[in-house]
Design an enzyme around this catalytic site. Sequence first.
Site, PDB file in Angstrom:
ATOM      1  N   GLY A  13      41.645  20.212 -66.649  1.00 23.10           N
ATOM      2  CA  GLY A  13      42.445  19.704 -67.766  1.00 23.10           C
ATOM      3  C   GLY A  13      42.958  20.808 -68.659  1.00 23.10           C
ATOM      4  O   GLY A  13      43.426  20.562 -69.765  1.00 23.10           O
ATOM      5  N   ASP A  35      51.886  18.927 -69.567  1.00 22.43           N
ATOM      6  CA  ASP A  35      51.290  20.233 -69.233  1.00 22.43           C
ATOM      7  C   ASP A  35      52.349  21.330 -69.205  1.00 22.43           C
ATOM      8  O   ASP A  35      52.228  22.351 -69.892  1.00 22.43           O
ATOM      9  CB  ASP A  35      50.632  20.202 -67.844  1.00 22.43           C
ATOM     10  CG  ASP A  35      49.253  19.592 -67.868  1.00 22.43           C
ATOM     11  OD1 ASP A  35      49.001  18.776 -68.766  1.00 22.43           O
ATOM     12  OD2 ASP A  35      48.438  19.928 -66.987  1.00 22.43           O
TER      13      ASP A  35
END
Length: 306
Positions: free
Chosen positions: A99, A146
């Site tokens: 993550g 992201d």
Amino acid sequence: MKSSAPGKIILFGEHAVVYGRPALAVPVTQVHADVEVTASSRNGIWIDAPDINLHAEVNTLPSDHPIASVIHNFLFISRISPFPNLDIKITSTIPVASGLGSGAAVTVALTRALLSHLDYPMPDEGINSFAYEIEKLHHGTPSGIDNTVVTYAKPVYFIKGQPIETFSVGNPFTIVIGNTGVSAPTKESVADVRKLWEADQAKWEGMFDKVGTIAKEARKAIESGKAKVLGKLMNQNHTLLQEMTVSSPELDNLVSAVLNAGAAGAKLSGGGRGGNMIALVEKEKAPVISEALLSAGATRTIITTV
Ligand code: PMV
């Protein structure tokens, strides 16, 4: 030419962000991916990535290999022909599948290093959308958060498909990141959430709305420097992520450990079922919280100030 890209961490809004709700994420500069591109005396494009024990010419790799796919797609969009011989050295301190945006960071650093070596200008928007296409190849239906945080290396208030919006920080606050050591199966958890959403859209849209409201309130709290509110919002967001089936015993264990050790709030971060959790802490308490995480089984912690 050298290029570096930071890791990232999601503060609020994961999963709901895939369904158009806002999410907040920030760069984590303590970890980064670094790429150096130089002219090679050998024929071809040679990858040297010692961290993953990869030393190969790009055409000997499967075409869906994450690094090869960046290069093949770059060759395609740049239309440079014949392509020069290159040596590409890739290193990264970002733990994978946790993550922290390791894939996006390698893509962005690699793309920027290729662009500078080849004297091929591309604005950040271009790099960001290229990195998003690469994310889609490997992650199913990603929101794009992201690649956006990693490309711009700024705090981002992210809404899928909308222009980048950054947010200001009224009063810096400290986050401790704890890694469960379990690899986060993000593609799977995103796909599972989609199945559950398809089976009961009204219920899931309601949960996503709650998460979206939390993300909006969190932005206000961060901008006005109200860290106390932020801790409560983290706990509420974690409860909703549990309801969404994306927490895990390891994540819940680390979250309880930090709350018992005096953190103001905590939640899992990213795709879940593994990977990292985050805790909001008073700056002076960060080392104690980090110790509590390690005693509870975290494999690694990072202290970062937003
Ligand atoms: O596990 P990470 O940090 O790459 O984040 C996944 C975040 C999700 O919201 C679950 C998926 C997405 O694409 O936004």
